[in-house]
Each structure stands twice: as C-alpha cells, then as structure tokens.
Scaffold this motif. Sequence first.
Motif, PDB file in Angstrom:
ATOM      1  N   LYS A  32       0.445  -1.501  -0.102  1.00  0.00           N
ATOM      2  CA  LYS A  32       0.516  -0.049   0.052  1.00  0.00           C
ATOM      3  C   LYS A  32       1.325   1.047  -0.245  1.00  0.00           C
ATOM      4  N   GLY A  33       2.453   1.192  -0.593  1.00  0.00           N
ATOM      5  CA  GLY A  33       3.369   2.344  -0.166  1.00  0.00           C
ATOM      6  C   GLY A  33       3.418   3.396   0.771  1.00  0.00           C
ATOM      7  N   PHE A  34       3.032   2.221   2.827  1.00  0.00           N
ATOM      8  CA  PHE A  34       3.647   2.614   3.791  1.00  0.00           C
ATOM      9  C   PHE A  34       4.423   2.022   4.745  1.00  0.00           C
ATOM     10  N   HIS A  35       5.477   2.019   4.193  1.00  0.00           N
ATOM     11  CA  HIS A  35       6.806   1.997   3.489  1.00  0.00           C
ATOM     12  C   HIS A  35       7.610   2.327   5.447  1.00  0.00           C
ATOM     13  N   GLU A  36       7.074   3.094   5.963  1.00  0.00           N
ATOM     14  CA  GLU A  36       7.972   4.254   7.454  1.00  0.00           C
ATOM     15  C   GLU A  36       6.934   2.891   8.149  1.00  0.00           C
ATOM     16  N   GLN A  37       5.516   3.177   7.994  1.00  0.00           N
ATOM     17  CA  GLN A  37       5.115   1.918   9.504  1.00  0.00           C
ATOM     18  C   GLN A  37       5.661   0.221   9.114  1.00  0.00           C
ATOM     19  N   ALA A  38       6.436  -0.077   7.741  1.00  0.00           N
ATOM     20  CA  ALA A  38       6.484  -1.815   7.729  1.00  0.00           C
ATOM     21  C   ALA A  38       6.995  -2.090   7.585  1.00  0.00           C
ATOM     22  N   GLN A  39       8.557  -0.499   8.578  1.00  0.00           N
ATOM     23  CA  GLN A  39       9.631  -0.943   9.371  1.00  0.00           C
ATOM     24  C   GLN A  39       9.830  -1.240  10.573  1.00  0.00           C
ATOM     25  N   ASN A  40       8.425  -0.822  11.142  1.00  0.00           N
ATOM     26  CA  ASN A  40       8.369  -1.156  12.617  1.00  0.00           C
ATOM     27  C   ASN A  40       7.618  -2.987  12.627  1.00  0.00           C
TER      28      ASN A  40
END
Length: 440
Positions: A57-65
């Motif tokens: 979905k393009g939420f790369h910062e949140q995926a890092q968590n």
Amino acid sequence: RQIYSQHFSSFSKAFYSMQKNALLDDILAVLLEYSNSSREEFIINRYKAKYEILNYKGFHEQAQNYIRAALDACEKINSPRLRLRILEDYRDTLSKSNNTSWEEYSKVLSQIETTSDLVKEVVQFEENLKKISVLVSSSKTHPDADISYRKITEDILHKVTEFAREHDNPAYLFSAFNCEYIYGKTFEDKFEFHKRLARLEKMSVKESYPLDIRLQIVLFLMESSMETGDFLLINGLIYKTDKILPQLTPEQKKTFLPRYLELASIYYFYENDLQLSQHRINQLLTIEDLSEEHKIKFYIHKIGILLAANLNRYAVETLEQIINEFSSISKHEISIRLLDLIISVEMNDKEEALNKLQRLRYYIRKRKDSRKLSHYRSFLDLVQKLLKRKNVRYTAIPALKTDWKNLIKLNLWIKAKIESQFYYNNILGYWQERKTIVKV
C-alpha cells in the motif's frame, strides 16, 4: 470429520459443496500453519504478512516497525534463512522509503552479508548431515563395496562436529551428536563405540552442552557400559546424574527418568545391592503416564529382584497385581506363567507347582508357534524331574540364555535348584565374568 458430522450432515451436497470446501480449506490452512511452525515462527509469519501489506500500500515507514519486530522474534529461533529473507525485505523497504538514512541502510547491508555467509555454512552443514545418512545406509546395503564408507563418513563427521562446536547452538550440537552416535553404531565395535560415548559425556559436561543432549548421552553411555562390562564407569555416572535430577523440567523427567531409573535398578541388581535396586524400581513405578506395556515390564523386573532376594511372598503379591491390573497381559502370557511356576517352587508348594507346570505345558502345546517354544518344554522337563525328586543333572538350555536386560535368568535359576545353590550367587557370578574396565 467431526465438523462435517455436526454442521454439514443434513446439507444439500449440490448447493453447499462450495461453502464446505471453502471452510475446509480454511481449517486445513490454519492447522497446517500451526503444525509446521513453532509459536515464534507463527508470530514472525504474522509480522511478515503485515509489513508486506503495508509495503504493497506504500506505507514503507510503518512497515519498518513490523520488520524490526520480526527480526527481534528471529533471535528466539535458529533460522538464518528466515532472518536473511526478512533482512532482504528490510533492505528493499528502506530503499523505497523517503526517510531512510545511509547509516541504517548500510547497517542492514552488513547484516545481510554476515547472515548470507552463515546461511551458506548452514546449507553445507545440512548437506553433510544428509551425506552421512546416505553413507551409513550404503554401508549396510552394500557392505562388500570397494568404497571406504567409514573413511568418507569420518571425514564428513569431523566437519559436522567442528561446525557445531564453533557455533555452539543446541540444534547443531544435537545433530552432531546424533551423527557421532550413528557413526559409532555403524562402523565401530562395542568397545570403540563405548570409548566414543565416554569422551562425548566428558565433553558435554566440560563444555556445558544443553541438558537435553547430556541426558541423551547419559542413557546411551549407561547402556554401552552394560554391554561392554565397564561397570565402574556406571557408578560414577549415576552419582553425577543424580545431582542434576532436580534441575529437570517436567518434559525432561517424562522422557529421561523411566529409562534412567530402569538402568540404575538393573545396575544395582547385578552389583549386589538388591535394596537399592528395588528402591529405584519402586521410584520408576510411581511415574505417571507410563504405558501399560512398560509397567508390566517394570513389574517383571521387580519380581526378578524379589526372587533374587528370596522375598517370595512379595513376589506373589506383585504377580497378582500384574494379573489383576493390566489388560494386555496376554502378550506376556508365557513369562507370567513361568514366574507363577517359579514362585510356587520357591514357596515349596510342590502340588501347586506341578499343576501349574502341566497347565503351562498344555498352553505351549496349543499355541500356533509351539515348535519355536521347544526350549521352554526342555526347561519344564527339568523342573518336573526336580519336583518329582528324580535323578537330574543340570544341562544349560542355550535358547534360554538372555542378556543383561532380563533380570530373570531361567538357566541360572534351575541350576541353583538342581545343585542346591543360592540363585542370586549364580547371578552375581555371571555378572563378575562380564566385568571389565575400558580405558577411555
């Protein structure tokens, strides 16, 4: 099947077949996930699914968590390949994020390189385990082959043990120990194998091997000591092992104690300490969740100890307990009937003994494998002559000879009765003949 019978048995197959199959697929997917994964692996897979969706979905910062959480969970399990896959996902996620720092990115690259090297080593380690398995199988199926299976296996075994000790991981150490055990059982005689186990036991204590491995080595070494006659080693081994028994987890007690207590009881039986032998077997019989088959075997051990100690009335009580408590007694019918006969002889109940002897003779004659039981008929002939006070000379019956695992020695018992000897002295004499000291 239970779900179908409760919820779908009255449904129209034509109308509900799709819904049934869909539900079944879901059930099987969940069961498969749980059955093939440890709890930690299942948690990691859930984190993985979450960060993959966020990345999609393009939420790369949140995926890092979630990626970091998955990496933390990876620390609890030994799976370099899974860790490498997640690190590669971490690298790809950072490359797509607008807030990535070079320091963080290069750190992940460094971790990928280190883990990748480890994965290559693990792949080679696992390949060596397979090679040993194939070589052992080949040596058994093609014993006359020109190939030196032992030499090739020895070279690979050296690499396996070296890798396991270098990385000091319980899973690797256990695999290496299993390979050494298989190698010894296949290519070494019982004395060489015994020396190998003794060295492994010393190493496991010195290098603080995981307790599960040490316990496994203890059992193998105790059995090997019995086989080779290295009884002095067993005494020290029991002394050391007794000290760590309070440390055992419930699962370790369940898997280790039954065999350990049985071997300790057998050892003391032959080492002229019937009281301690009976104490160990009584400890063994208080363990919960023993199978009926094992309980019968241990009770028969106990009768062997009681007969050697000339405690015949207690032997009668134990035999009655076996007959009254266990449904699978038919599997041990001949052994039980023989014990019943021996106890009657020991109790000087001549008439009862003769009746039991005739019933046992009839039972053997009616069995389908009667021809294979001729050695028991020979034994009964000797007992009958003894009871009728006929002139009888002791003749050993080769087929009645047993190894150390069987505490009731029919040949030694009938010899003692015919020659007016003390039965237990014959057992101790048999044990002394086997005694030796193996230099490790």
